[in-house]
Design a protein around this motif. Structure first.
Motif, PDB file in Angstrom:
ATOM      1  N   ARG A 186     -61.816  49.212 -48.059  1.00  0.00           N
ATOM      2  CA  ARG A 186     -60.735  50.166 -47.741  1.00  0.00           C
ATOM      3  C   ARG A 186     -59.627  49.484 -46.946  1.00  0.00           C
ATOM      4  O   ARG A 186     -58.473  49.895 -46.990  1.00  0.00           O
ATOM      5  N   MET A 214     -75.610  45.518 -44.480  1.00  0.00           N
ATOM      6  CA  MET A 214     -75.404  44.148 -44.011  1.00  0.00           C
ATOM      7  C   MET A 214     -76.690  43.314 -44.162  1.00  0.00           C
ATOM      8  O   MET A 214     -76.648  42.146 -44.551  1.00  0.00           O
ATOM      9  N   TYR A 231     -66.543  41.683 -43.173  1.00  0.00           N
ATOM     10  CA  TYR A 231     -66.247  43.051 -42.713  1.00  0.00           C
ATOM     11  C   TYR A 231     -65.103  42.938 -41.711  1.00  0.00           C
ATOM     12  O   TYR A 231     -65.307  42.804 -40.504  1.00  0.00           O
ATOM     13  N   GLU A 247     -75.889  43.653 -34.375  1.00  0.00           N
ATOM     14  CA  GLU A 247     -75.766  43.221 -35.765  1.00  0.00           C
ATOM     15  C   GLU A 247     -75.187  41.799 -35.867  1.00  0.00           C
ATOM     16  O   GLU A 247     -75.821  40.890 -36.392  1.00  0.00           O
TER      17      GLU A 247
HETATM   18  O1  F6P Z   1     -73.483  49.159 -39.672  1.00  0.00           O
HETATM   19  C1  F6P Z   1     -74.178  49.726 -40.688  1.00  0.00           C
HETATM   20  C2  F6P Z   1     -73.728  49.360 -42.076  1.00  0.00           C
HETATM   21  O2  F6P Z   1     -74.462  50.168 -42.937  1.00  0.00           O
HETATM   22  C3  F6P Z   1     -73.884  47.884 -42.471  1.00  0.00           C
HETATM   23  O3  F6P Z   1     -75.190  47.561 -42.794  1.00  0.00           O
HETATM   24  C4  F6P Z   1     -72.943  47.794 -43.644  1.00  0.00           C
HETATM   25  O4  F6P Z   1     -72.511  46.482 -43.924  1.00  0.00           O
HETATM   26  C5  F6P Z   1     -71.807  48.682 -43.220  1.00  0.00           C
HETATM   27  O5  F6P Z   1     -72.344  49.617 -42.288  1.00  0.00           O
HETATM   28  C6  F6P Z   1     -71.166  49.400 -44.369  1.00  0.00           C
HETATM   29  O6  F6P Z   1     -70.060  50.043 -43.878  1.00  0.00           O
HETATM   30  P1  F6P Z   1     -69.135  51.076 -44.678  1.00  0.00           P
HETATM   31  O7  F6P Z   1     -69.867  52.366 -44.595  1.00  0.00           O
HETATM   32  O8  F6P Z   1     -67.850  51.041 -43.944  1.00  0.00           O
HETATM   33  O9  F6P Z   1     -69.028  50.596 -46.089  1.00  0.00           O
END
Ligand code: F6P
Length: 302
Positions: A186, A214, A231, A247
């Motif tokens: 996004r 992740m 990210y 994390e």
């Molecule tokens: O922090 C939790 C998490 O689920 C990570 O494992 C993952 O990379 C990220 O959030 C995904 O984020 P989004 O919901 O913004 O795609």
């Protein structure tokens, strides 16, 4: 070889070895409960990060808490689902930070999820950096239940076989491979540099390997010998979403120990100063030259 024997063979201090075995046991129980949990609905509460909790988030947090409180070596415990850092034992030697169920929103669709933890020697981590982690680990709850551990002596993998953590891989290594996992896509709407970076991977025919969690995404890099997970932040949320203590720092230690790298866009994530427990950081993590390419490309950086 079982986990404790292996850690002892790597000259891990006995107390740290026992602490890791205790965390691993928590992961074993989380795996078991996950396999039998039929209810993945939200329970109506949110964690500190503002994410809605499912019953297994609460259960996984309780399992980790019970294990850490029973381990005499734990001085302090912090976690994604906890309101504040808990002083467990004034005489303990280690501070433990944990995301008990990373990617829990993926549990209902039966995608892989995980547990991430970082262990620091000492009672206080504010003002320090991830470099002072003594150990880090993550468990992956997928078709197999596995545990990746580093005590700063390489990255080693164990698998839950007949309810025992059994060594299956010693010294996983990461170089470069053409896989990319673009988290927070996004952000492309607001960051032309990120859109360009993603386009570059597409045009260079990298293979997309992105699960939304992740833990499995980093696990993919470690097993395929390379790749990149990203990210980034956005102008409104410059530090992105992922937490430093629960994390990004533990994952960065594991990646560096496997020969890879991790950056916030400017400096290695392990060199980011810890200012508070909920701190977030952008992250670019994977093979060394892949991470460098991201740092060079993302002119906005962190
Ligand atoms: O922090 C939790 C998490 O689920 C990570 O494992 C993952 O990379 C990220 O959030 C995904 O984020 P989004 O919901 O913004 O795609």
């Amino acid at each position: 070889m079982d986990l404790f024997t292996f850690l002892a063979s790597k000259k891990t201090p006995v107390d740290l070895g026992e602490l890791i075995v205790s965390l691993a046991d928590a992961c074993r129980l989380i795996a078991k409960e996950l396999r039998e949990a039929t209810d993945s609905k939200h329970v109506g509460t949110v964690n500190l990060s503002g994410e809605e909790q499912i019953a297994m988030d609460v259960r996984a947090d309780a399992i980790v808490g019970e294990h850490m409180r029973a381990c005499q070596y734990v001085a302090a415990l912090g976690g994604e689902e906890m309101a504040e850092v808990e002083v467990v034992n004034q005489d303990g030697r280690y501070s433990v930070f944990c995301d008990p169920l990373d990617g829990s929103s993926l549990a209902d669709v039966n995608f892989s999820v995980g547990t991430i933890s970082g262990i620091f020697e000492g009672k206080e981590v504010i003002g320090r950096t991830g470099r002072s982690l003594a150990a880090a680990l993550f468990a992956v709850y997928g078709p197999k239940t596995t545990l990746l551990v580093t005590v700063k002596n390489g990255v080693h993998e164990f698998m839950l076989i007949k309810d025992e953590w059994t060594l299956i891989n010693e010294n996983l290594r990461v170089k470069d491979a053409k896989y990319f996992a673009p988290g927070n896509l996004r952000a492309c709407a607001e960051r032309p540099d990120y859109l360009e970076l993603v386009n570059k991977y597409i045009m260079e025919k990298y293979t997309l390997r992105y699960s939304g969690g992740m833990t499995p995404d980093i696990n993919h890099i470690l097993h395929k010998g390379g790749g990149i997970f990203m990210y980034p932040g956005t102008p409104n949320m410059p530090d992105g979403k992922l937490r430093l203590l629960f994390e990004c720092a533990p994952m960065s230690l594991i990646m560096e120990e496997a020969g890879g790298a991790s950056s916030n866009g400017k400096i290695p994530v392990l060199d980011v100063k810890i200012n508070n427990y909920e701190q977030r950081t952008p992250i670019f993590i994977g093979g060394k030259s892949e991470v460098q390419k991201c740092v060079d490309w993302c002119m906005l950086g962190a």
